[in-house]
Scaffold this motif. Structure first.
Motif, PDB file in Angstrom:
ATOM      1  N   SER A  99       2.376   1.658  -3.357  1.00 25.89           N
ATOM      2  CA  SER A  99       1.445   2.253  -4.230  1.00 25.89           C
ATOM      3  C   SER A  99       1.132   3.760  -4.331  1.00 25.89           C
ATOM      4  O   SER A  99       1.031   4.470  -5.173  1.00 25.89           O
ATOM      5  CB  SER A  99       0.175   1.335  -4.039  1.00 25.89           C
ATOM      6  N   PHE A 100       1.019   4.017  -2.834  1.00 28.43           N
ATOM      7  CA  PHE A 100       0.925   5.316  -2.601  1.00 28.43           C
ATOM      8  C   PHE A 100       1.944   6.288  -3.194  1.00 28.43           C
ATOM      9  O   PHE A 100       1.700   7.300  -3.664  1.00 28.43           O
ATOM     10  CB  PHE A 100       0.777   5.667  -1.049  1.00 28.43           C
ATOM     11  N   LEU A 139       0.740  -1.089   0.000  1.00 26.00           N
ATOM     12  CA  LEU A 139      -0.067  -0.129   0.051  1.00 26.00           C
ATOM     13  C   LEU A 139       0.918   1.372  -0.142  1.00 26.00           C
ATOM     14  O   LEU A 139       0.660   2.160  -0.562  1.00 26.00           O
ATOM     15  CB  LEU A 139      -0.910  -0.017   1.079  1.00 26.00           C
ATOM     16  N   ILE A 140       2.068   1.492   0.597  1.00 27.18           N
ATOM     17  CA  ILE A 140       3.068   2.452   0.922  1.00 27.18           C
ATOM     18  C   ILE A 140       3.550   2.801  -0.535  1.00 27.18           C
ATOM     19  O   ILE A 140       3.401   3.719  -0.963  1.00 27.18           O
ATOM     20  CB  ILE A 140       3.814   2.286   1.933  1.00 27.18           C
ATOM     21  N   LEU A 182       1.411   9.110  -5.412  1.00 23.03           N
ATOM     22  CA  LEU A 182       1.798  10.534  -5.500  1.00 23.03           C
ATOM     23  C   LEU A 182       2.835  11.091  -6.404  1.00 23.03           C
ATOM     24  O   LEU A 182       2.783  12.309  -6.799  1.00 23.03           O
ATOM     25  CB  LEU A 182       2.547  10.664  -4.028  1.00 23.03           C
TER      26      LEU A 182
END
Length: 184
Positions: free
Chosen positions: A8-9, A5-6, A13
């Motif tokens: 992907s974020f 998730l990080i 971003l």
């Protein structure tokens, strides 16, 4: 799951920030090239720090054609190293990652060279894509800052990591040998 998730974020971003740069600065000129490289450096740093891959690929091994760093010396790697000292990068980098004489510290520094190289390779290809796009869309002259900064901020750091890593590997071997003698 959390790491995915990080990561992907960070990718999302990066895409949003890049879109913002293109929209508000325009995809050409020095300001865009500089901003793009710095923004990508921050995002890719976060990506590689989160990834924490062992980076054990054979790609990172010294290649025969590198001739123990002679190719990089011909390309001016010593001038680039002096430039880094002159602008204060080495001093700042040593403060964050002090060089110690232990094998553990050398192994950590060895890993960091791989991590840095991976980051600069990712940025190199992203900026290269922008360079080609700008060259076709706005003309070659408009893409020169992207090309120049890509060489200075990404290609030469890759050369530097590839130049330094075999020297670190030899230092690690010597350090392990020295620590083995001290234990006896």
């Amino acid at each position: 799951m959390r790491r995915t998730l990080i990561l992907s974020f960070i990718v999302v971003l990066t895409i949003c920030l890049t879109y913002g740069l293109v929209r508000y600065i325009g995809p050409h000129g020095f300001l865009f090239a500089w901003s793009l490289n710095l923004m990508l450096m921050m995002c890719v740093y976060g990506f590689t720090e989160t990834l924490k891959s062992p980076l054990s690929s054979a790609y990172y091994d010294e290649k025969k054609w590198e001739l123990r760093g002679q190719r990089y010396e011909l390309l001016g790697i010593h001038f680039f190293r002096k430039l880094l000292v002159w602008i204060g990068w080495e001093k700042m980098n040593k403060k964050d990652n002090p060089v110690e004489k232990s094998t553990k510290a050398l192994l950590h520094l060895h890993y960091r060279t791989k991590q840095s190289e991976l980051g600069h390779i990712i940025i190199l290809f992203i900026v290269l894509g922008f360079t080609v796009f700008v060259a076709f869309a706005f003309g070659i002259v408009e893409s020169l800052w992207l090309l120049f900064l890509n060489f200075v901020l990404n290609l030469y750091p890759i050369f530097l990591q590839r130049y330094n890593r075999p020297r670190l590997e030899r230092a690690i071997v010597l350090s392990r040998h020295r620590e083995g003698r001290e234990k006896k």
